[in-house]
Design an enzyme around this catalytic site. Structure first.
Site, PDB file in Angstrom:
ATOM      1  N   LYS A  54       0.852  -1.193   0.000  1.00 31.43           N
ATOM      2  CA  LYS A  54       0.000   0.000   0.000  1.00 31.43           C
ATOM      3  C   LYS A  54       0.883   1.237   0.000  1.00 31.43           C
ATOM      4  O   LYS A  54       1.730   1.421   0.885  1.00 31.43           O
ATOM      5  CB  LYS A  54      -0.827   0.018   1.276  1.00 31.43           C
ATOM      6  CG  LYS A  54      -2.301  -0.214   1.066  1.00 31.43           C
ATOM      7  CD  LYS A  54      -2.968  -0.232   2.415  1.00 31.43           C
ATOM      8  CE  LYS A  54      -4.399   0.189   2.319  1.00 31.43           C
ATOM      9  NZ  LYS A  54      -5.034   0.165   3.644  1.00 31.43           N
TER      10      LYS A  54
HETATM   11  C1  E4P Z   1      -8.290   0.921   3.480  1.00 30.95           C
HETATM   12  O1  E4P Z   1      -7.506   0.198   2.950  1.00 30.95           O
HETATM   13  C2  E4P Z   1      -8.117   1.574   4.786  1.00 30.95           C
HETATM   14  O2  E4P Z   1      -7.401   0.721   5.645  1.00 30.95           O
HETATM   15  C3  E4P Z   1      -9.426   1.849   5.491  1.00 30.95           C
HETATM   16  O3  E4P Z   1     -10.524   1.443   4.744  1.00 30.95           O
HETATM   17  C4  E4P Z   1      -9.499   3.208   6.097  1.00 30.95           C
HETATM   18  O4  E4P Z   1     -10.734   3.334   6.736  1.00 30.95           O
HETATM   19  P1  E4P Z   1     -11.042   4.453   7.837  1.00 30.95           P
HETATM   20  O5  E4P Z   1     -11.330   5.724   7.142  1.00 30.95           O
HETATM   21  O6  E4P Z   1     -12.236   3.908   8.567  1.00 30.95           O
HETATM   22  O7  E4P Z   1      -9.821   4.541   8.720  1.00 30.95           O
END
Ligand code: E4P
Length: 212
Positions: free
Chosen positions: A83
């Protein structure tokens, strides 16, 4: 639409994976920090539980750190996807990693342009954060729709992950508009499973069965 779980908690990943519908896992630094455990060890355990893309995020913001961390994380298991936030350095890292055959998930995507650029740089996945867009007073699902439409129009191979899912209707709408994947917290997955009429139906059947 495939279902990923957005978690770094081994117990809940296992509980969800045992139900059979989990096709991948996404983690992020906040989710991992909550576990107070060694990141590499957590990733190894996740990879043993789920046979699908497992996203692990780099922390470094400069290109060299991103590549170094990405190579260390990718060495943990062939299913690990790196990521990378969409920044100038991030797009450069996505491009380099793609040339090296390492899959990436472009994260912290908040515009259709960021998604398109990441796809053209060679990202395997892009993750628009629809809940955070909503939190900010804009329309997260409209962003998701734009990205899915643009990717379809140009037959891009990059898959769209609807991320930052806050409630079951986010998942329904993401599926309706053709998002390839939604990554969903376990709390929301549980809400998706549950229906009061299912519970009432079970209760009625059991009552009738007792009275037969
Ligand atoms: C995606 O890959 C992220 O880890 C996640 O969906 C972020 O979500 P949040 O906005 O609830 O932290």
């Amino acid at each position: 639409m495939r279902i990923f779980i957005d978690s770094a908690n081994i117990e809940e990943i296992k509980e969800a994976a045992d139900m059979g519908f989990i096709a991948g896992v996404t983690t992020n630094p906040s989710l991992v920090a909550k576990e107070h455990r060694d990141y590499h060890q957590v990733l190894k355990e996740i990879c043993a539980l789920v046979d699908g893309p497992i996203s692990a995020e780099v922390i470094g913001l400069d290109y060299e750190s991103m590549i170094r961390e990405a190579q260390e994380l990718a060495a943990i298991h062939p299913n690990v996807v790196i990521k990378i936030p969409v920044t100038e350095n991030g797009l450069r890292a996505i491009h380099t990693l793609n040339l090296k055959g390492i899959k990436t998930n472009a994260t912290l995507v908040f515009s259709a342009n960021q998604a398109l650029l990441a796809a053209r740089s060679g990202a395997s996945f892009v993750s628009p954060f629809i809940g955070r867009v909503d939190d900010n007073g804009n329309d997260g699902l409209a962003l998701l729709h734009d990205i899915v439409t643009i990717f379809d129009q140009y037959l891009l191979d990059t898959e769209v992950i609807a991320a930052s899912i806050r409630h079951p209707m986010h998942a329904v709408e993401a599926a309706r508009m053709g998002s390839h994947i939604a990554t969903i917290p376990f709390s929301v997955i549980k809400l998706m499973i549950k229906h009061p009429l299912t519970d009432a139906g079970i209760e009625k059947f059991l009552q009738d069965w007792k009275n037969k």
